[in-house]
Design a protein around this motif. Structure first.
Motif, mmCIF file in Angstrom:
data_model
loop_
_atom_site.group_PDB
_atom_site.id
_atom_site.type_symbol
_atom_site.label_atom_id
_atom_site.label_comp_id
_atom_site.label_asym_id
_atom_site.label_seq_id
_atom_site.Cartn_x
_atom_site.Cartn_y
_atom_site.Cartn_z
ATOM 1 N N LYS A 1 0.853 -1.173 0.000
ATOM 2 C CA LYS A 1 0.000 0.000 0.000
ATOM 3 C C LYS A 1 0.891 1.225 0.000
ATOM 4 O O LYS A 1 1.957 1.228 0.612
ATOM 5 N N THR B 1 -0.941 3.897 4.601
ATOM 6 C CA THR B 1 -2.047 3.477 5.459
ATOM 7 C C THR B 1 -2.203 4.536 6.545
ATOM 8 O O THR B 1 -1.239 5.200 6.918
ATOM 9 N N THR C 1 -3.471 5.531 10.433
ATOM 10 C CA THR C 1 -3.871 5.050 11.751
ATOM 11 C C THR C 1 -5.276 5.589 12.007
ATOM 12 O O THR C 1 -5.755 6.494 11.308
ATOM 13 N N ILE D 1 -6.740 7.370 -1.720
ATOM 14 C CA ILE D 1 -6.839 6.371 -0.665
ATOM 15 C C ILE D 1 -8.019 6.768 0.210
ATOM 16 O O ILE D 1 -8.062 7.878 0.732
ATOM 17 N N GLN E 1 -10.034 5.570 3.558
ATOM 18 C CA GLN E 1 -9.937 4.680 4.712
ATOM 19 C C GLN E 1 -10.742 5.273 5.858
ATOM 20 O O GLN E 1 -10.519 6.408 6.254
ATOM 21 N N GLU F 1 3.134 4.622 6.951
ATOM 22 C CA GLU F 1 1.994 4.746 7.851
ATOM 23 C C GLU F 1 1.911 6.213 8.278
ATOM 24 O O GLU F 1 2.895 6.783 8.734
#
Length: 126
Positions: free
Chosen positions: A9, A12, A14, A63, A65, A84
């Motif tokens: 990825k 990402t 948190t 992205i 999320q 991250e």
């Protein structure tokens, strides 16, 4: 049958980073999301850039999320692979923090970083 190559990825988030991006989006109803990029500058050579944006650029990587939308500038993708993104708050500051495996160093003030593209990293010996 050909072997599929799984790509890491790009970024990402948190839970804290996703919450913060959502709150920034909620504060600006016209905002599509947070765009992240890389630019040359600072004493370590490169700096992360971030801006709330109202539209997607043609080659942005998107992205999504946990309700947060992050747009990655195409020139930053190779520097961000496997990163991250976190949001941390302490007594004196609140900020996004990048835990980036492509980072080779940072300046003392924390404003700039030394990054290498993911493709240029030396292979790991097993």
């Amino acid at each position: 049958m050909p072997t599929l190559r799984v790509m890491p990825k790009i970024v990402t988030l948190t839970a804290a980073a996703a919450r913060r991006i959502r709150s920034l989006m909620d504060a600006n109803p016209k905002a599509l999301g947070l765009r992240v990029g890389i630019k040359k500058g600072g004493c370590a050579g490169m700096e992360y850039t971030m801006a709330m944006v109202e539209e997607k650029s043609p080659h942005d990587e998107v992205i999504e999320q946990d309700g947060a939308i992050l747009l990655i500038e195409p020139t930053a993708i190779m520097y961000l692979l496997g990163t991250e993104m976190d949001f941390q708050t302490d007594k004196l500051s609140s900020q996004f923090v990048f835990n980036n495996p492509n980072q080779r160093g940072a300046c003392g003030c924390g404003e700039s970083v030394n990054l290498v593209p993911a493709a240029e990293k030396a292979p790991h010996a097993d």
